[in-house]
Design an enzyme around this catalytic site. Structure first.
Site, short mmCIF file in Angstrom:
data_model
loop_
_atom_site.label_atom_id
_atom_site.label_comp_id
_atom_site.label_asym_id
_atom_site.label_seq_id
_atom_site.Cartn_x
_atom_site.Cartn_y
_atom_site.Cartn_z
N SER A 9 0.84 -1.19 0.00
CA SER A 9 0.00 0.00 0.00
C SER A 9 0.88 1.24 0.00
O SER A 9 1.63 1.49 0.95
CB SER A 9 -0.90 0.03 1.24
OG SER A 9 -1.49 1.32 1.32
N HIS A 34 -1.07 -1.09 -4.43
CA HIS A 34 -2.37 -0.77 -3.83
C HIS A 34 -2.40 0.73 -3.53
O HIS A 34 -1.56 1.24 -2.79
CB HIS A 34 -2.55 -1.59 -2.54
CG HIS A 34 -3.89 -1.42 -1.89
ND1 HIS A 34 -5.01 -2.12 -2.29
CD2 HIS A 34 -4.27 -0.63 -0.86
CE1 HIS A 34 -6.04 -1.76 -1.53
NE2 HIS A 34 -5.62 -0.85 -0.66
N ASP A 36 -4.60 3.91 -2.15
CA ASP A 36 -5.73 4.25 -1.29
C ASP A 36 -6.17 5.69 -1.50
O ASP A 36 -5.43 6.63 -1.17
CB ASP A 36 -5.33 4.08 0.19
CG ASP A 36 -5.14 2.62 0.55
OD1 ASP A 36 -6.10 1.85 0.38
OD2 ASP A 36 -4.04 2.26 1.01
N MET A 38 -8.74 8.55 -0.39
CA MET A 38 -9.65 8.90 0.72
C MET A 38 -10.14 10.33 0.56
O MET A 38 -9.36 11.22 0.22
CB MET A 38 -8.90 8.79 2.05
CG MET A 38 -8.27 7.44 2.29
SD MET A 38 -7.37 7.43 3.84
CE MET A 38 -6.69 5.77 3.80
N MET A 69 -11.99 5.03 -1.11
CA MET A 69 -12.73 5.24 0.15
C MET A 69 -13.38 6.61 0.05
O MET A 69 -12.98 7.57 0.73
CB MET A 69 -11.76 5.14 1.33
CG MET A 69 -11.36 3.69 1.62
SD MET A 69 -9.81 3.56 2.54
CE MET A 69 -8.67 3.64 1.18
N MET A 138 -11.91 -5.47 4.57
CA MET A 138 -11.13 -4.55 5.42
C MET A 138 -10.90 -5.22 6.78
O MET A 138 -11.86 -5.61 7.45
CB MET A 138 -11.87 -3.23 5.62
CG MET A 138 -12.00 -2.37 4.37
SD MET A 138 -10.43 -2.03 3.55
CE MET A 138 -9.51 -1.21 4.86
N GLY A 143 -9.25 4.26 6.62
CA GLY A 143 -8.93 5.66 6.88
C GLY A 143 -7.47 5.90 7.21
O GLY A 143 -6.95 6.97 6.92
N PHE A 144 -6.83 4.91 7.78
CA PHE A 144 -5.44 5.11 8.21
C PHE A 144 -4.63 3.83 8.03
O PHE A 144 -5.17 2.73 8.20
CB PHE A 144 -5.39 5.52 9.69
CG PHE A 144 -6.19 6.76 9.98
CD1 PHE A 144 -5.62 8.03 9.78
CD2 PHE A 144 -7.51 6.67 10.40
CE1 PHE A 144 -6.37 9.18 10.01
CE2 PHE A 144 -8.26 7.82 10.63
CZ PHE A 144 -7.69 9.07 10.44
N GLY A 145 -3.35 4.02 7.75
CA GLY A 145 -2.42 2.90 7.78
C GLY A 145 -1.97 2.68 9.21
O GLY A 145 -2.25 3.49 10.10
N GLY A 146 -1.30 1.57 9.42
CA GLY A 146 -0.65 1.34 10.71
C GLY A 146 -1.57 0.94 11.85
O GLY A 146 -1.17 1.02 13.02
N ASP A 176 -7.10 -6.26 3.56
CA ASP A 176 -6.49 -4.93 3.64
C ASP A 176 -6.55 -4.37 5.05
O ASP A 176 -7.63 -4.07 5.56
CB ASP A 176 -7.24 -4.00 2.67
CG ASP A 176 -6.58 -2.64 2.54
OD1 ASP A 176 -5.47 -2.46 3.07
OD2 ASP A 176 -7.19 -1.75 1.91
N GLY A 177 -5.36 -4.23 5.65
CA GLY A 177 -5.25 -3.57 6.95
C GLY A 177 -4.58 -4.42 8.00
O GLY A 177 -5.05 -5.51 8.32
N GLY A 178 -3.46 -3.94 8.50
CA GLY A 178 -2.78 -4.62 9.61
C GLY A 178 -2.17 -5.96 9.25
O GLY A 178 -1.93 -6.79 10.13
N GLY A 198 0.96 -2.22 4.07
CA GLY A 198 1.51 -0.86 4.02
C GLY A 198 2.65 -0.69 4.99
O GLY A 198 3.83 -0.79 4.62
N SER A 199 2.31 -0.46 6.26
CA SER A 199 3.35 -0.21 7.27
C SER A 199 4.33 -1.36 7.38
O SER A 199 5.53 -1.13 7.57
CB SER A 199 2.73 0.00 8.65
OG SER A 199 1.55 0.67 8.54
C1 DX5 Z 1 -6.68 1.69 5.15
C2 DX5 Z 1 -6.14 1.42 3.77
C3 DX5 Z 1 -5.09 0.38 3.76
C4 DX5 Z 1 -3.83 0.79 4.48
C5 DX5 Z 1 -3.10 -0.45 4.89
O1 DX5 Z 1 -7.76 2.53 5.08
O2 DX5 Z 1 -7.19 0.97 2.93
O3 DX5 Z 1 -4.79 -0.02 2.43
O4 DX5 Z 1 -2.99 1.59 3.69
O5 DX5 Z 1 -2.02 -0.09 5.67
P1 DX5 Z 1 -1.43 -1.03 6.82
O6 DX5 Z 1 -0.90 -2.24 6.11
O7 DX5 Z 1 -0.38 -0.18 7.44
O8 DX5 Z 1 -2.56 -1.38 7.75
ZN ZN Z 2 -6.63 0.01 0.97
#
Ligand code: DX5
Ligand code: ZN
Length: 220
Positions: A9, A34, A36, A38, A69, A138, A143-146, A176-178, A198-199
């Site tokens: 991501s 990927h 994102d 928003m 999103m 999801m 809304g946020f990474g990490g 997607d996420g974490g 992502g992170s």
């Molecule tokens: C969250 C995004 C994800 C996010 C994933 O709203 O849709 O794609 O970037 O990031 P990590 O892997 O850090 O959770």
């Molecule tokens: Zn995403």
């Protein structure tokens, strides 16, 4: 191409060194980018939009997996096609006429994806799954990474896999996420086809190596 795909991501990339990070992904074992998008309305954050995606598309050599999103995504379907999106994913929770939106995405020449928030049951897709190229589950609130991975996602993957098997469709299941090396194997065992990270990738010491080892872990 690997059987289970890895999609870094770019939200977690260094935007002051975006070309460097895109080249890193180009030259890595990653399968997709990927992206994102928003809008600050559907989710409580604003990421990047058309000019940034245009620049990314000029350098990226792998599939562009665009995750919208945003409310009322129908307004921008043709724009994202022109920008070079290969897969366009909209949120079920943002679409009043999801079937029409999915048709428009496909008519614009892209693969159609639908994302579900953590609280939305996979049964909501039973009537449309045969139309979908991809479902994005999801595993954090968008809304946020990490953020931390929501454990109940495993059951949703299993339930979605049961639906795709029973309807005999090849819809890709993306998480997607974490996502990290701690949950990747269990997600794939549950039925995941694509892992967004992502992170875990960009905050690691050696992102190229992290992508390679994650890919190897889920494609033994
Ligand atoms: C969250 C995004 C994800 C996010 C994933 O709203 O849709 O794609 O970037 O990031 P990590 O892997 O850090 O959770
Ligand atoms: Zn995403």
């Amino acid at each position: 191409m690997s059987q289970v795909r890895i999609a870094p991501s770019m939200l977690a990339a260094d935007f002051a060194n975006l070309q460097r990070d895109i080249e890193m992904v180009n030259n890595s074992a990653a399968d997709w980018f990927h992206l994102d998008v928003m809008d600050g309305v559907f989710v409580p954050n604003i990421s990047f939009g058309m000019p940034v995606i245009k620049s990314m598309a000029e350098h990226a050599t792998k599939t562009l997996d665009v995750h919208l999103m945003i409310v009322d995504p129908d307004r921008y379907i043709d724009t994202f096609a022109q920008l070079g999106a290969d897969i366009l994913t909209v949120h079920l929770e943002a679409c009043t006429h999801l079937h029409r939106t999915v048709q428009s995405i496909k008519q614009a020449g892209m693969k159609a994806g639908v994302a579900l928030n953590p609280h939305t049951p996979v049964s909501a897709l039973e009537g449309i799954i045969h139309e979908l190229d991809l479902v994005c589950l999801m595993s954090v609130n968008p809304g946020f990474g990490g953020q931390s991975f929501i454990e109940s996602t495993y059951d949703k993957v299993v339930a979605l896999r049961q639906i795709t098997d029973s309807k005999k469709v090849n819809t890709i299941i993306e998480i997607d996420g974490g996502v990290t090396s701690d949950n990747a194997t269990a997600l794939v065992e549950a039925g995941a086809d694509v892992l967004v990270a992502g992170s875990f990738v960009f905050r690691s010491e050696n992102p190229t190596e992290t992508i390679a080892s994650l890919s190897k872990q889920v494609n033994p």
